[in-house]
Motif scaffolding. Structure first.
Motif, mmCIF file in Angstrom:
data_model
loop_
_atom_site.group_PDB
_atom_site.id
_atom_site.type_symbol
_atom_site.label_atom_id
_atom_site.label_comp_id
_atom_site.label_asym_id
_atom_site.label_seq_id
_atom_site.Cartn_x
_atom_site.Cartn_y
_atom_site.Cartn_z
ATOM 1 N N ARG A 1 0.821 -1.217 0.000
ATOM 2 C CA ARG A 1 0.000 0.000 0.000
ATOM 3 C C ARG A 1 0.853 1.265 0.000
ATOM 4 O O ARG A 1 0.579 2.212 -0.749
ATOM 5 N N ASP B 1 1.110 4.080 -3.092
ATOM 6 C CA ASP B 1 0.831 5.487 -2.834
ATOM 7 C C ASP B 1 2.036 6.364 -3.196
ATOM 8 O O ASP B 1 1.892 7.435 -3.797
ATOM 9 N N THR C 1 -2.326 5.073 -7.059
ATOM 10 C CA THR C 1 -3.587 4.965 -6.322
ATOM 11 C C THR C 1 -4.598 5.924 -6.935
ATOM 12 O O THR C 1 -4.248 6.809 -7.725
ATOM 13 N N ARG D 1 -7.232 4.545 -2.769
ATOM 14 C CA ARG D 1 -7.319 3.099 -2.982
ATOM 15 C C ARG D 1 -6.225 2.611 -3.926
ATOM 16 O O ARG D 1 -5.976 3.219 -4.975
ATOM 17 N N SER D 2 -5.606 1.521 -3.542
ATOM 18 C CA SER D 2 -4.582 0.875 -4.372
ATOM 19 C C SER D 2 -5.237 -0.175 -5.263
ATOM 20 O O SER D 2 -6.347 -0.645 -4.989
#
Length: 452
Positions: free
Chosen positions: A44, A48, A53, A75-76
């Motif tokens: 994650r 980012d 993302t 959101r990934s």
């Protein structure tokens, strides 16, 4: 207390030895576990940091305001699965709305650093699904081809790709190819590996080596025709064009077009002909194309024009007749004269070994993939055999051929000399193979296959 550290020290020493001497074993025993855990933990934050993302959707923002909750995080991409391989990891991702597969290709270098892996290659599997092939160690440092490599027909394994996959030279998919590279770049070893891979196949090898045959003459036992000077090359190419015309006459005769015949049985090339009528495919290898294109006087200019015309004709019409071209050279630009760029346009497959300048790399990839040009220029001179392979679609990858010695290639060609077909048009150019004297053994007789 000291005794408790002995097993841990032994394991550590074993891991270091494996990492240096057998990187594949180290990866399968230790590296794959550490890398998988590292990728899942950092996933994650890495997505980012790399800008991969998307902001939360409007309904999630509205729901957070109504419930008086914190703003949702970006959101990934969703992980579909993570699969280990012999050389690395394969991570398949489901893209979020608004994401593009190109973003992952552009971020491959940042992903490589973030996940502490050797290499990351991105490709789009289907719409909305991206696959990241991550290599855990330098596969090209010591090239070890798999023990059992499926090679059939005209699909020959010639090198190893940087993602650990085998690189094939598939003549049915890519009929003609260009191979450029500077001196001592590994270009000849690549060609030698290719000849050794074609020797066991049902194929006729035709060679043009204007360096007095020093590269291809040792492999002459497996060659149907060989020319070692520009004059002989001009006559050989003319004979090959005549053979191509005869093959087309056979295809026209056997097309058998009628109303009752299913479309699948109507042929426009040799591969749909009946097996007993199908001519043997021909692979033409040109070792140094510049020697064919240089001219110092009027007579040589006329010969050069004839040679280039025949090569262009073979590249345009040869595929259906089962004639495939493998053109090698240090440079392949317009300075070689009229018709050269037309010939280059017909060569779909492109392979560039180490080059001396960016212009030489542009001759191979400038019109298809600028990124491949940069990769070809950056090839280390201490790694002969490393190359960049691409095609007209713009895709490319780093490869490295195994070091095939001349003795290994000669032994392979001699072992399969009985597979050398005889083509009537090319019979005057059949290379003379010296008889090998085997002390204490009876010289085996070789049979010669015959083309149609």
């Amino acid at each position: 207390m000291d005794a408790c550290w002995v097993p841990l020290l032994v394991v550590l020493v074993a891991a270091l030895l494996l990492r240096w001497m057998r990187p594949t074993w180290y990866w399968l025993t230790f590296g794959v576990t550490f890398a998988a855990v590292r990728v899942l933990i950092r996933y994650r934050s890495v997505m980012d940091a790399c800008g991969l993302t998307v902001p939360p959707s409007r309904w999630r923002l509205a729901l957070a305001r109504v419930a008086n909750r914190p703003v949702p995080e970006a959101r990934s991409p969703r992980i579909l699965w993570l699969r280990p391989t012999v050389t690395g990891l394969v991570l398949r991702l489901k893209l979020r709305p608004g994401q593009d597969a190109f973003d992952f290709s552009a971020s491959s270098d940042r992903l490589r650093h973030s996940f502490s892996l050797h290499n990351v290659v991105s490709r789009e599997v289907r719409s909305g699904v991206v696959e990241l092939r991550m290599t855990g160690y330098d596969v090209l440092r010591r090239v070890r081809m798999p023990t059992v490599v499926p090679g059939e027909g005209l699909r020959v394994p010639v090198a190893l790709r940087e993602d650990g996959e085998v690189h094939y030279r598939d003549y049915r998919q890519v009929p003609h190819a260009l191979n450029v590279g500077a001196t001592q770049s590994g270009k000849s070893v690549y060609q030698r590996t290719l000849v050794a891979g074609l020797a066991p196949q049902n194929v006729a090898l035709v060679g043009i080596d204007c360096k007095n045959g020093v590269e291809l003459a040792p492999l002459a036992a497996r060659f149907t025709a060989l020319a070692d000077n520009p004059g002989a090359a001009a006559d050989l190419l003319a004979a090959l064009v005549a053979y191509m015309g005869r093959v087309y006459e056979l295809i026209r005769t056997e097309q058998r077009i009628s109303v009752a015949l299913p479309d699948a049985e109507i042929t426009a090339d040799i591969w749909d002909l009946p097996a007993h009528l199908r001519p043997v495919p021909v692979v033409l290898l040109v070792d140094e194309v510049a020697e064919l294109a240089l001219a110092a006087n009027k007579a040589e200019e006329a010969r050069r024009d004839q040679i280039v015309t025949h090569l262009v004709r073979l590249s345009q019409l040869g595929r259906a007749a089962g004639i495939y071209l493998e053109i090698c050279g240090q440079r392949f630009g317009s300075e070689l004269g009229k018709g050269i760029t037309m010939l280059r346009a017909q060569l779909t497959g492109r392979t560039a070994h180490r080059v001396n300048d960016e212009t030489s790399a542009n001759m191979a990839f400038g019109d298809t993939s600028p990124d491949a040009v940069l990769a070809a220029v950056q090839i280390d001179k201490n790694r002969p055999g490393t190359a960049v392979a691409g095609d007209s679609s713009g895709g490319w990858s780093r490869i490295r051929a195994p070091h095939t010695t001349l003795r290994q290639a000669v032994d392979t060609c001699n072992a399969h000399a009985h597979r050398t077909p005889s083509i009537p048009e090319l019979e005057p150019f059949r290379p003379a193979v010296p008889v090998r004297v085997l002390i204490g053994k009876v010289q085996p007789k070789t049979t010669t296959a015959t083309a149609f």
